[in-house]
Structures are given as structure tokens and as C-alpha cells.
Design a protein around this motif. Sequence first.
Motif, PDB file in Angstrom:
ATOM      1  N   ASP A 130       0.812  -1.223  -0.089  1.00 59.92           N
ATOM      2  CA  ASP A 130       0.167   0.042  -0.035  1.00 59.92           C
ATOM      3  C   ASP A 130       0.869   1.276  -0.072  1.00 59.92           C
ATOM      4  OD1 ASP A 130      -2.285  -1.583  -0.101  1.00 59.92           O
ATOM      5  OD2 ASP A 130      -2.682  -1.607   2.268  1.00 59.92           O
ATOM      6  N   SER A 131       2.107   1.220   0.724  1.00 65.04           N
ATOM      7  CA  SER A 131       2.849   2.394   0.832  1.00 65.04           C
ATOM      8  C   SER A 131       3.611   2.681  -0.607  1.00 65.04           C
ATOM      9  CB  SER A 131       3.695   2.038   1.970  1.00 65.04           C
ATOM     10  OG  SER A 131       4.881   1.377   1.585  1.00 65.04           O
ATOM     11  N   ILE A 132       3.922   1.464  -1.276  1.00 63.97           N
ATOM     12  CA  ILE A 132       4.605   1.696  -2.622  1.00 63.97           C
ATOM     13  C   ILE A 132       3.346   2.359  -3.314  1.00 63.97           C
ATOM     14  CG2 ILE A 132       5.313   0.435  -4.587  1.00 63.97           C
ATOM     15  CD1 ILE A 132       6.636  -1.339  -2.615  1.00 63.97           C
ATOM     16  N   THR A 133       2.144   1.878  -3.347  1.00 66.06           N
ATOM     17  CA  THR A 133       1.101   2.497  -4.212  1.00 66.06           C
ATOM     18  C   THR A 133       0.789   4.033  -4.162  1.00 66.06           C
ATOM     19  OG1 THR A 133       0.043   0.242  -4.513  1.00 66.06           O
ATOM     20  CG2 THR A 133      -1.317   2.080  -4.947  1.00 66.06           C
ATOM     21  N   GLU A 134       0.982   4.249  -2.829  1.00 67.61           N
ATOM     22  CA  GLU A 134       0.665   5.593  -2.214  1.00 67.61           C
ATOM     23  C   GLU A 134       1.921   6.520  -2.873  1.00 67.61           C
ATOM     24  OE1 GLU A 134       0.351   5.932   1.879  1.00 67.61           O
ATOM     25  OE2 GLU A 134      -1.307   4.516   1.879  1.00 67.61           O
ATOM     26  N   TYR A 135       3.315   5.950  -2.873  1.00 74.64           N
ATOM     27  CA  TYR A 135       4.378   6.636  -3.168  1.00 74.64           C
ATOM     28  C   TYR A 135       4.096   6.997  -4.825  1.00 74.64           C
ATOM     29  CZ  TYR A 135       8.940   7.543  -4.854  1.00 74.64           C
ATOM     30  OH  TYR A 135      10.300   7.991  -5.502  1.00 74.64           O
ATOM     31  N   ILE A 136       3.633   6.080  -5.608  1.00 79.17           N
ATOM     32  CA  ILE A 136       3.374   6.266  -6.890  1.00 79.17           C
ATOM     33  C   ILE A 136       2.161   7.194  -7.195  1.00 79.17           C
ATOM     34  CG2 ILE A 136       2.715   5.084  -8.984  1.00 79.17           C
ATOM     35  CD1 ILE A 136       4.041   2.368  -8.002  1.00 79.17           C
ATOM     36  N   GLU A 137       1.590   7.123  -6.459  1.00 78.55           N
ATOM     37  CA  GLU A 137      -0.015   7.874  -6.556  1.00 78.55           C
ATOM     38  C   GLU A 137       0.428   9.373  -6.318  1.00 78.55           C
ATOM     39  OE1 GLU A 137      -3.064   7.671  -7.759  1.00 78.55           O
ATOM     40  OE2 GLU A 137      -2.846   5.711  -8.399  1.00 78.55           O
ATOM     41  N   LYS A 138       1.339   9.435  -5.161  1.00 78.42           N
ATOM     42  CA  LYS A 138       1.757  10.879  -4.964  1.00 78.42           C
ATOM     43  C   LYS A 138       2.555  11.662  -5.933  1.00 78.42           C
ATOM     44  CE  LYS A 138       4.620  11.335  -1.645  1.00 78.42           C
ATOM     45  NZ  LYS A 138       5.114  11.530  -0.098  1.00 78.42           N
ATOM     46  N   HIS A 139       3.356  10.908  -6.872  1.00 84.99           N
ATOM     47  CA  HIS A 139       3.983  11.522  -7.762  1.00 84.99           C
ATOM     48  C   HIS A 139       3.449  11.357  -9.178  1.00 84.99           C
ATOM     49  CE1 HIS A 139       6.872  10.582  -4.731  1.00 84.99           C
ATOM     50  NE2 HIS A 139       7.704  11.505  -5.229  1.00 84.99           N
ATOM     51  N   VAL A 140       1.987  11.181  -9.335  1.00 85.42           N
ATOM     52  CA  VAL A 140       1.321  11.391 -10.660  1.00 85.42           C
ATOM     53  C   VAL A 140       1.373  12.800 -11.339  1.00 85.42           C
ATOM     54  CG1 VAL A 140      -1.049  10.919 -11.560  1.00 85.42           C
ATOM     55  CG2 VAL A 140       0.015   9.516 -10.010  1.00 85.42           C
ATOM     56  N   ARG A 141       1.579  12.944 -12.189  1.00 89.12           N
ATOM     57  CA  ARG A 141       1.399  13.939 -13.287  1.00 89.12           C
ATOM     58  C   ARG A 141       0.112  14.296 -13.947  1.00 89.12           C
ATOM     59  NH1 ARG A 141       5.784  16.788 -10.830  1.00 89.12           N
ATOM     60  NH2 ARG A 141       7.553  15.575 -10.836  1.00 89.12           N
ATOM     61  N   GLU A 142      -0.591  15.338 -13.602  1.00 93.04           N
ATOM     62  CA  GLU A 142      -1.938  15.408 -14.021  1.00 93.04           C
ATOM     63  C   GLU A 142      -1.674  15.996 -15.578  1.00 93.04           C
ATOM     64  OE1 GLU A 142      -4.963  14.256 -13.324  1.00 93.04           O
ATOM     65  OE2 GLU A 142      -4.105  13.616 -11.307  1.00 93.04           O
ATOM     66  N   THR A 143      -2.498  15.494 -16.488  1.00 94.59           N
ATOM     67  CA  THR A 143      -2.282  16.066 -17.993  1.00 94.59           C
ATOM     68  C   THR A 143      -3.176  17.463 -18.033  1.00 94.59           C
ATOM     69  OG1 THR A 143      -4.103  14.808 -18.612  1.00 94.59           O
ATOM     70  CG2 THR A 143      -1.882  13.639 -18.925  1.00 94.59           C
ATOM     71  N   PHE A 144      -2.982  18.073 -19.118  1.00 91.22           N
ATOM     72  CA  PHE A 144      -3.484  19.497 -19.130  1.00 91.22           C
ATOM     73  C   PHE A 144      -5.262  19.325 -19.606  1.00 91.22           C
ATOM     74  CE2 PHE A 144       0.945  20.244 -19.799  1.00 91.22           C
ATOM     75  CZ  PHE A 144       1.094  21.322 -18.616  1.00 91.22           C
TER      76      PHE A 144
END
Length: 89
Positions: A75-89
Motif C-alpha cells: 500500500d505504501s508503494i502504491t501511495e508513493y506512486i500515486e503521490k508522484h502522478v502528473r496530471e495532464t492538461f
Amino acid sequence: MQVICVQEEAFYALFEKVIEHLESKRQDRTEKWIDGEEAMSILKIKSTTTLQKLRDEGKIRFSQPQKKIILYDRDSITEYIEKHVRETF
């Protein structure tokens, strides 16, 4: 109350189907604690040094039940990945 009679062969065939179904459901469940190899696979990294850096910086949770065994919280790995998501324009 109703009584249902089934031939022995049909009963065992049904029983086998139920067992197969339950085993497939159990395999679908993911483990909370994973080893370093699986953690690196999820993070798409190849270096154990990078994994150790993430662990040392507190970016992903881990447990060390024995000296040479380190387990990572999925779960913490998934949270780490989600925290670094870049939203598209």
C-alpha cells in the motif's frame, strides 16, 4: 424442507468446481507485505540501492522481521506512486 438427491459423481464434480472457485478467489487476493524483488518490479526500478534509498528516506514503509529479511508494504508503494502522478492538461 426440501431434500435434493444428487448422484455421487455429480456431487464430487460439483465439489471440485467449488474448490476451484475458492482457490481462484484466494489467488486474486494480493499480499500486503512483499519482498524486495516484487517491490522493485512494481516501482519499475532495477537497483537495490534505489530501493534502499526510498526505504532510508521514509518514502515507503518496510518491516524487518529478521536481520536479512526486509518486507515492503504494498500500500505504501502504491501511495508513493500515486503521490508522484502528473496530471495532464
